[in-house]
Design a protein around this motif. Structure first.
Motif, PDB file in Angstrom:
ATOM      1  N   ILE A 229       0.930  -1.111   0.070  1.00 58.59           N
ATOM      2  CA  ILE A 229      -0.118  -0.013  -0.074  1.00 58.59           C
ATOM      3  C   ILE A 229       0.854   1.180  -0.027  1.00 58.59           C
ATOM      4  N   GLU A 230       0.815   2.136  -1.034  1.00 60.84           N
ATOM      5  CA  GLU A 230       1.588   3.199  -1.234  1.00 60.84           C
ATOM      6  C   GLU A 230       0.925   4.578  -0.595  1.00 60.84           C
ATOM      7  N   HIS A 231       1.854   5.154   0.093  1.00 63.20           N
ATOM      8  CA  HIS A 231       1.492   6.483   0.744  1.00 63.20           C
ATOM      9  C   HIS A 231       0.868   6.150   2.171  1.00 63.20           C
ATOM     10  N   CYS A 232      -0.619   5.668   2.121  1.00 63.07           N
ATOM     11  CA  CYS A 232      -0.993   5.117   3.373  1.00 63.07           C
ATOM     12  C   CYS A 232      -1.004   6.082   4.447  1.00 63.07           C
ATOM     13  N   SER A 233      -1.591   7.457   3.736  1.00 61.55           N
ATOM     14  CA  SER A 233      -1.469   8.597   4.538  1.00 61.55           C
ATOM     15  C   SER A 233      -2.778   9.096   5.470  1.00 61.55           C
ATOM     16  N   PHE A 234      -3.823   8.226   5.330  1.00 63.58           N
ATOM     17  CA  PHE A 234      -5.004   8.450   6.026  1.00 63.58           C
ATOM     18  C   PHE A 234      -5.671   9.877   5.790  1.00 63.58           C
ATOM     19  N   MET A 235      -5.511  10.639   4.556  1.00 61.31           N
ATOM     20  CA  MET A 235      -5.906  11.757   4.396  1.00 61.31           C
ATOM     21  C   MET A 235      -7.538  11.882   4.649  1.00 61.31           C
ATOM     22  N   THR A 236      -8.034  13.224   5.081  1.00 59.91           N
ATOM     23  CA  THR A 236      -9.330  13.558   4.905  1.00 59.91           C
ATOM     24  C   THR A 236      -9.521  14.583   3.911  1.00 59.91           C
ATOM     25  N   ALA A 237     -10.612  15.328   3.683  1.00 60.58           N
ATOM     26  CA  ALA A 237     -10.717  16.396   3.093  1.00 60.58           C
ATOM     27  C   ALA A 237      -9.873  17.543   3.710  1.00 60.58           C
ATOM     28  N   ASP A 238      -9.650  17.683   4.917  1.00 62.42           N
ATOM     29  CA  ASP A 238      -8.826  18.731   5.340  1.00 62.42           C
ATOM     30  C   ASP A 238      -7.837  18.339   6.587  1.00 62.42           C
ATOM     31  N   GLY A 239      -7.518  17.152   6.369  1.00 66.71           N
ATOM     32  CA  GLY A 239      -6.398  16.914   7.634  1.00 66.71           C
ATOM     33  C   GLY A 239      -5.949  15.145   7.404  1.00 66.71           C
ATOM     34  N   ILE A 240      -5.742  14.759   8.578  1.00 66.27           N
ATOM     35  CA  ILE A 240      -5.430  13.369   8.836  1.00 66.27           C
ATOM     36  C   ILE A 240      -6.007  12.649   9.621  1.00 66.27           C
ATOM     37  N   ALA A 241      -6.640  11.605   9.262  1.00 68.22           N
ATOM     38  CA  ALA A 241      -7.730  10.661  10.028  1.00 68.22           C
ATOM     39  C   ALA A 241      -6.924  10.196  11.144  1.00 68.22           C
TER      40      ALA A 241
END
Length: 390
Positions: A229-241
């Motif tokens: 899994i590449e990046h796996c950053s947990f991005m949301t619309a305005d932050g990180i989950a």
């Protein structure tokens, strides 16, 4: 037969030394304590660290590091892309990156570069090539040419890429940051579609790498059984989950997560810059939970991401995320090679391995920044730097 004698070595997992690394016919044949030798030419390298060549599990060799990747691809024919890829491959190798997994290039560009470099190992790293990444119509990196509208199209494209000789299949489970109109927190494919990709690829003996930022895409990729899994950053619309349960699922699964770190000073993508402190905390949480994390770069996608930035990723992992230096190095040597299923030919300093080596000025256990000071790079025993230090 010759021996590189150094005050220290890193073998892919731990520091050892003083050490002799004996090389013959492009291979390492012995790694042992320094001793008197009558039958070997000894090259005294002094106070340096010898380590296996670095493995960057996520690059884009044909990309130009500009602020407009779409414009670069629109305005460049395949020969221009290939020439840029050659230039970037040389740059990566001179920094000690001896293996690159290219996870997104147009047409046959990365495949042709891979084949060229097999015949001329002094010109660039070993390349594992995906070709174009599977995406939705108009989706993230659609300009690479592998838009897929449904499951049948996904499976058919996998088959064509396998027939073309792809080493890995790349699929965009979510949107991304460099394609206008694409949103990194939104999933592009569901579990059933991704599972069809995995089954088609695995049936041909080819692994699957899934680009995934948002948590829905991460979950879909995990449940589909992708290899990395590449990046796996947990991005949301305005932050990180903040999702400890998903992090624990990743750790329990043993799935490799490829972190795309390493950034030069200067402007970065606004979506990343705004989330940087939260991203660092997220990376720390992944590592502390025991997720099998690999350190890579996403080189090529913008000005802060040149193709020799992996050593910077090592120092930033140590300085910003508090990763022990041996762990950071393992994440882009032995563990990266394991993630790419090439652990028998890369990522470790051991007898029988190809002589893909990096020598840096100083003791890395005491000075992690030494990784930024290459004095010797070898690819299959061929010296790469113009004036190797002996």
């Amino acid at each position: 037969m010759r021996a590189l004698r150094a005050s220290q070595a890193f073998d892919g997992e731990r520091f050892i030394g003083p050490v002799d690394v004996v090389i013959e016919d492009g291979r390492v044949i012995e790694v042992s304590p320094a001793r008197e030798r009558a039958d070997v030419v000894i090259e005294h390298l002094g106070d340096v660290t010898v380590l296996p060549g670095l493995v960057d599990a996520h690059q884009h060799l044909s990309w130009d590091c500009s602020v407009d990747p779409l414009g670069w691809h629109r305005d460049s024919d395949d020969e221009a892309l290939l020439e840029k890829a050659r230039e970037n491959a040389r740059r990566a190798l001179r920094a000690g990156v001896t293996t690159v997994r290219d996870l997104g290039a147009r047409g046959r560009v990365s495949l042709d570069l891979r084949d060229e470099l097999v015949a001329d190992p002094g010109s660039g790293p070993r390349v594992l090539a995906a070709g174009p990444a599977l995406t939705t119509p108009g989706g993230h990196c659609y300009f690479l040419g592998a838009e897929c509208a449904d499951t049948a199209s996904l499976v058919g494209t996998v088959g064509r890429l396998v027939d073309a000789g792809a080493d890995v299949i790349k699929v965009m489970a979510t949107g991304g940051n460099v394609t206008p109109g694409s949103l990194p927190h939104e999933a592009q494919f569901g579990v059933a579609e991704l599972r069809a990709v995995v089954e088609a690829a695995h049936g041909a003996g080819v692994p699957v790498a899934a680009h995934a930022h948002g948590t829905d895409g991460v979950v879909h990729a995990l449940e589909a059984g992708v290899d990395t899994i590449e990046h796996c950053s947990f991005m949301t619309a305005d932050g990180i989950a903040h999702d400890p349960q998903l992090i624990q699922r990743l750790a329990t699964s043993g799935t490799f997560v490829v972190l795309t770190a390493g950034t030069l000073p200067g402007p970065m993508l606004p979506a990343i810059a705004a989330r940087l402190p939260a991203l660092v905390a997220h990376v720390q949480a992944l590592i502390e939970a025991g997720v099998r994390c690999v350190l890579a770069t996403d080189a090529g996608i913008g000005p802060p991401k040149p193709h020799d930035v992996l050593p910077v990723a090592v120092t930033q992992a140590v300085d910003q995320a508090g990763v022990p230096v041996a762990e950071a190095l393992a994440m882009c040597t032995s563990r990266a090679a394991a993630a790419l299923a090439i652990g028998d030919t890369a990522g470790s300093l051991a007898p029988g391995r190809p002589a893909d080596l990096l020598v840096v000025d100083g003791r890395l256990d005491l000075d992690p920044a030494a990784v930024l000071r290459p004095v010797r790079v070898m690819r299959l025993g061929v010296d790469v730097l113009d004036t190797p230090v002996i």
